[in-house]
Scaffold this motif. Structure first.
Motif, short mmCIF file in Angstrom:
data_model
loop_
_atom_site.label_atom_id
_atom_site.label_comp_id
_atom_site.label_asym_id
_atom_site.label_seq_id
_atom_site.Cartn_x
_atom_site.Cartn_y
_atom_site.Cartn_z
N GLN A 50 34.71 39.65 29.11
CA GLN A 50 35.27 38.54 28.35
C GLN A 50 36.17 39.03 27.22
OE1 GLN A 50 32.57 35.39 27.14
NE2 GLN A 50 31.17 35.87 28.81
N LYS A 51 35.82 40.17 26.64
CA LYS A 51 36.59 40.71 25.52
C LYS A 51 37.92 41.31 25.96
CE LYS A 51 32.28 41.98 23.15
NZ LYS A 51 31.45 43.12 22.67
N LEU A 52 38.06 41.62 27.26
CA LEU A 52 39.23 42.35 27.74
C LEU A 52 40.26 41.47 28.43
CD1 LEU A 52 37.50 45.52 29.27
CD2 LEU A 52 38.60 45.32 27.04
N VAL A 53 39.81 40.36 29.03
CA VAL A 53 40.73 39.58 29.87
C VAL A 53 41.38 38.45 29.08
CG1 VAL A 53 39.43 40.11 31.96
CG2 VAL A 53 38.90 38.01 30.68
N SER A 54 42.50 38.00 29.60
CA SER A 54 43.16 36.81 29.07
C SER A 54 43.65 35.97 30.24
CB SER A 54 44.33 37.19 28.15
OG SER A 54 45.30 37.93 28.88
N GLN A 77 44.34 43.90 30.29
CA GLN A 77 45.37 44.90 30.02
C GLN A 77 44.75 46.25 29.66
OE1 GLN A 77 48.58 44.06 30.54
NE2 GLN A 77 47.76 42.07 31.16
N GLN A 78 43.42 46.28 29.51
CA GLN A 78 42.74 47.52 29.14
C GLN A 78 41.69 47.88 30.20
OE1 GLN A 78 41.31 47.49 24.98
NE2 GLN A 78 42.34 45.51 24.77
N ASP A 79 41.27 49.13 30.18
CA ASP A 79 40.21 49.59 31.08
C ASP A 79 38.85 49.20 30.54
OD1 ASP A 79 42.25 50.71 32.53
OD2 ASP A 79 41.88 52.76 31.86
N TRP A 80 37.89 49.18 31.41
CA TRP A 80 36.50 48.90 31.07
C TRP A 80 35.67 50.08 31.55
CZ3 TRP A 80 33.07 45.67 34.74
CH2 TRP A 80 31.80 45.46 34.17
N VAL A 81 34.65 50.47 30.80
CA VAL A 81 33.78 51.59 31.17
C VAL A 81 32.37 51.04 31.42
CG1 VAL A 81 32.89 53.84 30.49
CG2 VAL A 81 35.17 53.15 29.76
N ALA A 87 35.74 54.58 34.84
CA ALA A 87 36.61 53.54 34.29
C ALA A 87 36.93 52.50 35.35
CB ALA A 87 37.89 54.15 33.76
N ALA A 88 36.89 51.23 34.95
CA ALA A 88 37.32 50.14 35.81
C ALA A 88 38.71 49.73 35.36
CB ALA A 88 36.36 48.97 35.71
#
Length: 230
Positions: A50-54, A77-81, A87-88
């Protein structure tokens, strides 16, 4: 930054699809979620996602001038770990709200590219009403066991045979449970079926490897000194 609009018509006066594209950083207000899906669909995503997507786009599909499906597309726009060292990338989340004007049903999927060492694995998950149930799964090929171990910070112990560390997993599946921080592999190798499990929720992390060798397996393949076990 502006909203883009596109539409597809099946005839001069019959619209089939209507889509809105949104600028980077856009959000979908809770009130709009309630109107479209009768629930806060964003809450189906794991909290970290939720913090990464828009919001990227929203579309309506119509049948006989009646809305049949509302589609909502989010991207990061950023990777997720999800697990340390893994990394995703290229994360997308799609919601399909079917029959939004009646008894609406919601289907949600999360997709990404898991980066493990030199390998990139396409993975996906179905999102339920409990975001902690999210489990990413994907197919793997030609993935090295040592590559996986070193990616998550495990170094080769001197007593481990090189054949074990260099073991190639030709085909199989991977699953990652982000909330539980658990990764598992079920693969085919030259030494037989291999199951690999990592629990990254502990310090230090825990891992386990199990191999079911074929009938013609020889311990010499692991190390010549182990030939006496054949």
């Amino acid at each position: 930054n502006s909203v883009t609009v596109s539409a597809t018509f099946v005839s001069a006066d019959v619209m089939e699809r209507f889509e809105l594209g949104f600028p980077a950083g856009s959000l979908l207000p809770a009130s709009v979620q309630q109107k479209l899906a009768r629930q806060n669909i964003v809450n189906r995503m794991p909290a970290d996602i939720q913090k990464l997507v828009s919001l990227q786009s929203l579309y309506l599909e119509l049948i006989q001038n009646t809305i049949s499906t509302v589609g909502i597309h989010f991207a990061a726009q950023q990777d997720w770990v999800p697990v340390k060292g893994i990394a995703a990338k290229n994360i997308t989340v799609d919601f399909n709200c079917n029959s939004p004007l009646g008894g609406v049903s919601v289907a949600a999927t999360l997709k990404c590219d898991l980066k493990i060492g030199d390998a990139t694995i396409k993975a996906g998950a179905t999102l339920s009403s409990n975001p902690n149930d999210c489990v990413l799964t994907g197919d793997i090929s030609n993935l090295g066991l040592g590559n996986v171990l070193s990616t998550i910070g495990i170094t080769k112990a001197p007593e481990w045979p090189d054949a074990f560390w260099n073991l190639s997993m030709s085909t199989g599946t991977i699953s990652v449970a982000p909330f539980a921080k658990i990764l598992s592999l079920n693969t085919v190798t030259d030494f037989g079926q291999l199951e690999f499990y990592i629990n990254a929720s502990t310090t230090p992390l825990e891992f386990m490897v199990g191999i079911a060798p074929p009938a013609d397996f020889s311990f010499k393949k692991l190390d010549p000194n182990l030939g006496v076990l054949d």
